[in-house]
Design an enzyme around this catalytic site. Sequence first.
Site, PDB file in Angstrom:
ATOM      1  N   VAL A 105       0.754  -1.281  -0.024  1.00 24.88           N
ATOM      2  CA  VAL A 105       0.074  -0.046   0.134  1.00 24.88           C
ATOM      3  C   VAL A 105       0.919   1.207  -0.100  1.00 24.88           C
ATOM      4  O   VAL A 105       0.631   2.392   0.159  1.00 24.88           O
ATOM      5  CB  VAL A 105      -0.817   0.012   1.191  1.00 24.88           C
ATOM      6  CG1 VAL A 105      -2.003  -1.250   1.214  1.00 24.88           C
ATOM      7  CG2 VAL A 105      -0.313  -0.019   2.693  1.00 24.88           C
ATOM      8  N   HIS A 121      -4.438  -4.404  -2.457  1.00 26.05           N
ATOM      9  CA  HIS A 121      -4.814  -4.133  -0.956  1.00 26.05           C
ATOM     10  C   HIS A 121      -4.962  -2.742  -0.817  1.00 26.05           C
ATOM     11  O   HIS A 121      -4.917  -2.109   0.379  1.00 26.05           O
ATOM     12  CB  HIS A 121      -3.640  -4.706  -0.132  1.00 26.05           C
ATOM     13  CG  HIS A 121      -3.721  -6.165  -0.043  1.00 26.05           C
ATOM     14  ND1 HIS A 121      -2.640  -6.832   0.210  1.00 26.05           N
ATOM     15  CD2 HIS A 121      -4.639  -7.244  -0.351  1.00 26.05           C
ATOM     16  CE1 HIS A 121      -3.058  -8.167   0.518  1.00 26.05           C
ATOM     17  NE2 HIS A 121      -4.220  -8.468  -0.141  1.00 26.05           N
ATOM     18  N   CYS A 149     -14.853  13.107   7.098  1.00 21.89           N
ATOM     19  CA  CYS A 149     -15.381  13.660   5.917  1.00 21.89           C
ATOM     20  C   CYS A 149     -15.614  15.079   5.627  1.00 21.89           C
ATOM     21  O   CYS A 149     -16.711  15.555   6.422  1.00 21.89           O
ATOM     22  CB  CYS A 149     -16.220  12.686   5.265  1.00 21.89           C
ATOM     23  SG  CYS A 149     -16.863  12.995   3.653  1.00 21.89           S
ATOM     24  N   ALA A 233      15.747  -8.728  -3.376  1.00 22.79           N
ATOM     25  CA  ALA A 233      15.190  -8.233  -4.496  1.00 22.79           C
ATOM     26  C   ALA A 233      15.888  -6.949  -5.093  1.00 22.79           C
ATOM     27  O   ALA A 233      15.954  -7.059  -6.316  1.00 22.79           O
ATOM     28  CB  ALA A 233      13.560  -7.792  -4.359  1.00 22.79           C
TER      29      ALA A 233
HETATM   30  P1  OAD Z   1       5.131 -10.628   4.409  1.00 26.08           P
HETATM   31  O1  OAD Z   1       5.617  -9.855   5.457  1.00 26.08           O
HETATM   32  O2  OAD Z   1       3.930 -11.592   4.937  1.00 26.08           O
HETATM   33  O3  OAD Z   1       6.281 -11.381   3.725  1.00 26.08           O
HETATM   34  C1  OAD Z   1       7.226 -10.770   3.166  1.00 26.08           C
HETATM   35  C2  OAD Z   1       8.271 -11.636   2.323  1.00 26.08           C
HETATM   36  O4  OAD Z   1       9.240 -10.943   1.627  1.00 26.08           O
HETATM   37  C3  OAD Z   1       8.802 -12.785   2.958  1.00 26.08           C
HETATM   38  O5  OAD Z   1       8.574 -14.006   2.339  1.00 26.08           O
HETATM   39  C4  OAD Z   1      10.310 -12.414   3.225  1.00 26.08           C
HETATM   40  O6  OAD Z   1      11.073 -13.785   3.024  1.00 26.08           O
HETATM   41  C5  OAD Z   1      10.495 -11.524   1.957  1.00 26.08           C
HETATM   42  N1  OAD Z   1      11.506 -10.569   1.945  1.00 26.08           N
HETATM   43  C6  OAD Z   1      11.793 -10.000   2.874  1.00 26.08           C
HETATM   44  N2  OAD Z   1      13.077  -8.907   2.518  1.00 26.08           N
HETATM   45  C7  OAD Z   1      13.197  -9.268   1.244  1.00 26.08           C
HETATM   46  C8  OAD Z   1      14.173  -8.505   0.270  1.00 26.08           C
HETATM   47  N3  OAD Z   1      15.001  -7.846   0.603  1.00 26.08           N
HETATM   48  N4  OAD Z   1      14.247  -9.192  -1.005  1.00 26.08           N
HETATM   49  C9  OAD Z   1      13.216 -10.166  -1.169  1.00 26.08           C
HETATM   50  N5  OAD Z   1      12.341 -10.939  -0.299  1.00 26.08           N
HETATM   51  C10 OAD Z   1      12.235 -10.324   0.833  1.00 26.08           C
HETATM   52  O7  OAD Z   1       4.637  -9.588   3.386  1.00 26.08           O
HETATM   53  P2  OAD Z   1       3.592  -9.922   2.111  1.00 26.08           P
HETATM   54  O8  OAD Z   1       3.558 -11.361   1.518  1.00 26.08           O
HETATM   55  O9  OAD Z   1       3.414  -8.808   1.371  1.00 26.08           O
HETATM   56  O10 OAD Z   1      -2.131  -7.443   3.794  1.00 26.08           O
HETATM   57  O11 OAD Z   1       2.082  -9.976   3.148  1.00 26.08           O
HETATM   58  C11 OAD Z   1       1.071 -10.188   2.514  1.00 26.08           C
HETATM   59  C12 OAD Z   1      -0.240  -9.281   3.218  1.00 26.08           C
HETATM   60  O12 OAD Z   1      -0.182  -9.380   4.661  1.00 26.08           O
HETATM   61  C13 OAD Z   1      -0.184  -7.769   3.058  1.00 26.08           C
HETATM   62  O13 OAD Z   1      -0.336  -7.181   1.999  1.00 26.08           O
HETATM   63  C14 OAD Z   1      -0.723  -7.315   4.229  1.00 26.08           C
HETATM   64  C15 OAD Z   1      -0.463  -8.446   5.182  1.00 26.08           C
HETATM   65  O14 OAD Z   1      -1.476  -8.471   6.000  1.00 26.08           O
HETATM   66  C16 OAD Z   1      -3.063  -6.661   4.186  1.00 26.08           C
HETATM   67  O15 OAD Z   1      -2.682  -5.472   4.951  1.00 26.08           O
HETATM   68  C17 OAD Z   1      -4.298  -6.667   3.614  1.00 26.08           C
END
Ligand code: OAD
Length: 243
Positions: A105, A121, A149, A233
């Site tokens: 976000v 999201h 608002c 990344a």
């Molecule tokens: P997570 O925090 O669950 O996962 C982050 C991922 O990034 C993990 O698999 C790490 O291993 C990887 N990671 C960390 N640093 C990295 C780097 N420098 N290079 C490559 N990979 C790296 O985050 P999301 O999967 O985005 O939703 O989480 C999904 C959703 O859960 C979010 O959008 C949020 C949360 O609840 C909502 O708020 C609706």
Amino acid sequence: MPEEQLLEEARQLIARSQAMVALTGAGISAESGVPTFRGKEGLWKNYSPEELATPQAFARNPLLVWEWYQWRRGLIAKVKVNAGHLALAQLERMVPDFTLVTQNVDGLHGLAGSKQVLEIHGSIWKTLCAGCGETRENRELELELPPRCSRCDSLLRPAVVWFGESLDQEIMALATAAISRCDLMIVVGTSGVVQPVASFPFIARDKGAAIIEVNLERTPVSSISNLVLLGKAAQLLPRLVPP
Ligand code: OAD
């Protein structure tokens, strides 16, 4: 860092792709200094998501939820895009049909120059009126909390998807269409555990797309990936894109 041969295979898949989806999560912004959700330094360690990122939490204590979002907005406002974001923007310029689907976000993909971005999201830089439903851009860091608002005086909330809420149908339809027609999906920095996004790589794979995963560690997506590139990344993605 993966071997050069793996990177070369990834470059070849990318060079052949006519329709690509990049699916990103918090890991792509980690090297910009935005905390991930589930990592060691994850936000959820200090703040339980159930206490903050749910409609119930907002109904119970809008001030607390807004204080958390304002803290995150302040933090994100200070960070810079990293080489990973920039490499994805560069990929978009190379591939004829390119869609970036992000769970983030933070708005950093747009700042890096990506154009076809589906913020599935939502955006921390928009508000949604709980009363009249109006969505507005809002970058104020000095808001009086909780904000109201200007049209109907109802509480404003961040225009993000909370646990238990469904995704925007229009954005979901665009994402589903892009996933159905892609020949390559590159999955970057997501733990792959939050639905429905977690199923996107599996849908792409079922439709015949190749999958490249870029992550610090293996995830549920690894098992269906043609190539798993383990590392940061911001270091790996620039190596997949021609200078
Ligand atoms: P997570 O925090 O669950 O996962 C982050 C991922 O990034 C993990 O698999 C790490 O291993 C990887 N990671 C960390 N640093 C990295 C780097 N420098 N290079 C490559 N990979 C790296 O985050 P999301 O999967 O985005 O939703 O989480 C999904 C959703 O859960 C979010 O959008 C949020 C949360 O609840 C909502 O708020 C609706």
